[in-house]
Structure formats: structure tokens, C-alpha cells
Design an enzyme around this catalytic site. Structure first.
Site, short mmCIF file in Angstrom:
data_model
loop_
_atom_site.label_atom_id
_atom_site.label_comp_id
_atom_site.label_asym_id
_atom_site.label_seq_id
_atom_site.Cartn_x
_atom_site.Cartn_y
_atom_site.Cartn_z
N SER A 1 0.84 -1.20 0.00
CA SER A 1 0.00 0.00 0.00
C SER A 1 0.87 1.25 0.00
CB SER A 1 -0.92 0.01 1.22
OG SER A 1 -0.17 -0.02 2.43
N HIS B 1 -3.97 13.86 1.04
CA HIS B 1 -3.28 13.64 -0.23
C HIS B 1 -3.71 14.70 -1.25
CE1 HIS B 1 -2.39 9.59 1.36
NE2 HIS B 1 -1.42 9.57 0.47
N HIS B 2 -3.00 14.71 -2.36
CA HIS B 2 -3.31 15.61 -3.48
C HIS B 2 -4.65 15.23 -4.11
CE1 HIS B 2 -2.08 12.28 -6.11
NE2 HIS B 2 -1.09 12.11 -5.23
N LYS C 1 -5.41 11.92 -6.35
CA LYS C 1 -5.47 10.56 -5.82
C LYS C 1 -6.88 10.03 -5.97
CE LYS C 1 -4.19 7.65 -1.90
NZ LYS C 1 -3.52 6.71 -2.83
#
Length: 245
Positions: free
Chosen positions: A106, A140-141, A144
Site C-alpha cells: 500500500s 493527499h493531493h 489521488k
């Protein structure tokens, strides 16, 4: 770990694939196949068999088929796509039946894998401290595709394995007592930050991992590819890093 100069297939040539390519070339490896959305038809056994190993970073919708194609071609595959956990056991069984090679993680960052070990140790220490409510937050950005992140799910699974009072995780704002509250935020340009927090009326305990770039993920993925070359079976980053952590 192999010092062989590898012929690599990159399945997925986004920002992660490009970062892996830069590192691979710097180490003397060769990228002989690049698969993008525009040339997906080139993902064939004939093309894959010109390679030593495949590194797959695409999306939850295509990852399973891509992995199986590599296994069918007899090519070891390193997969960093997340969001396909529901198919994980079936894919592992497929790999075993075909006597293939699969290394899935992951998160490939060495720092994150150390963070995993800290998370497991903390979860064990907190196993009987039910006065603390545990929660996980990840940032996250906006590009994603899956939420929560595969890393956040791994963190939750590690906690669940150590606490009898937690059976699952949820993104609901009002979790049940046996659920771990999870928050997923999408904010540019964050490469990835994960928080694990234990809260009580007396105090809080928190561990945090913050990625500053994709470099750590790319380095780990390439290290995994070097590891899985010429091996058969199913592996994890714990196998890759057992001499490092």
C-alpha cells in the site's frame, strides 16, 4: 538484493512512473516498455516477455487485470496501485496457482514502513487502554483516486489486529464504538500525510508521517523490483526491508 541491470516495464506512466524511470535510469536499469492510457493495447505477453520485471502504478479499475496479465506472461510484478483490496485474496490465489511473482504494498516508502512498525507497537501498547479513542486522518493531493488511502487502511488493519474493541474502520462522522474513525482529505500539492491519534479526556498521543515528495515511494518501488527479480511467490515490503528495519 539483485545488482542485475534490469529491463523494466512501467505500467502506468504518471508522476510516479516518471519518478521511477528517472531513478531506474540513474541506477543503470533500462525502461523497455511504458504503458499509458494511450497505448494500453501494448500490454501483451510478447512485449512483457522482453522485460525482467514490471512495476504497476495505475488505478483500482485496471490494477487487477494488469497484474494478471503480467503473471500470465511469467513476469514478476511490483504493484503500487491501491483501492483494489477487495480482490487481493483472489489475486494472490491466482498468482499462487500460476506459480507467479507478486509484490504488493500500500506504500513503498521506507519511512512509511518504519511508521507501520511504530504504529503496530503503539497499538499493542494501547491495546488495553480503552479510555483512548483512536482515529486516523490522511491528506493527499486531489488527483489521488481512492479514499481513504491504502496506507491509511493498512494503519487501521494493524490497529484492529491489536485491539479487541475495534473491528473495522469508517469514514462516517459518527463512528460506532467498535469502529476506527477515518478522515480523508484531498488538498494540493500534498504527496501524503498520515496521522494516528489516541485521544482521552486526560491527554492525547499522536504519531505522524509526512512525505515531502514522491522520491521515497519511487525509491522503495524500485528497490522492490530489484528484490523480486528472479523470485517466485508473494512478497511484501516487510520481505524487502527485513534487513533494514
Amino acid at each position: 538484493m539483485s545488482q542485475q541491470k534490469l529491463k523494466i516495464a512501467l505500467i502506468g506512466y504518471g508522476k510516479m512512473g516518471q519518478a521511477i524511470e528517472t531513478l531506474a535510469i540513474a541506477k543503470g536499469h533500462e525502461i523497455v516498455l511504458k504503458i499509458t492510457i494511450d497505448n494500453a493495447a501494448d500490454l501483451t505477453a510478447t512485449n512483457l516477455q522482453q522485460c525482467d520485471v514490471a512495476i504497476e502504478f495505475t488505478n483500482p479499475e485496471s490494477a487487477v487485470a494488469n497484474i494478471k496479465t503480467c503473471i500470465d506472461a511469467g513476469l514478476p510484478v511490483v504493484c503500487g496501485s491501491t483501492g483494489w483490496v477487495a480482490s487481493e485474496e483472489a489475486v494472490k490465489a491466482y498468482c499462487t496457482n500460476k506459480q507467479g511473482s507478486l509484490l504488493y504494498a500500500s506504500n513503498f516508502s521506507i519511512g512509511v514502513n518504519i511508521f507501520f512498525e511504530i504504529n503496530k507497537k503503539l497499538a499493542a501498547l494501547m491495546a488495553k487502554q480503552h479510555q483512548y479513542q483512536v482515529s486516523i486522518e490522511e491528506v493527499h493531493h486531489t488527483h489521488k483516486k481512492d479514499a481513504p488511502s491504502g496506507t491509511a487502511i493498512s494503519l487501521a488493519q494493524q490497529i484492529i489486529a491489536n485491539r479487541t474493541d475495534k473491528h473495522s474502520w469508517t469514514l462516517n462522522e459518527t463512528p460506532q464504538p467498535n469502529e476506527i474513525a477515518m478522515v480523508a482529505k484531498r488538498i494540493d500539492p500534498a504527496p501524503g500525510t498520515h496521522f494516528v491519534k489516541y485521544q482521552s479526556s486526560i491527554d492525547d498521543i499522536e504519531i505522524i508521517h509526512t512525505a515531502h515528495s514522491r522520491q521515497g515511494f519511487a525509491t522503495g518501488a524500485l528497490t522492490a523490483a530489484e528484490f523480486v527479480y528472479n523470485k517466485k511467490g508473494i512478497f511484501t515490503m516487510a520481505d524487502v526491508l527485513k534487513d533494514l528495519i
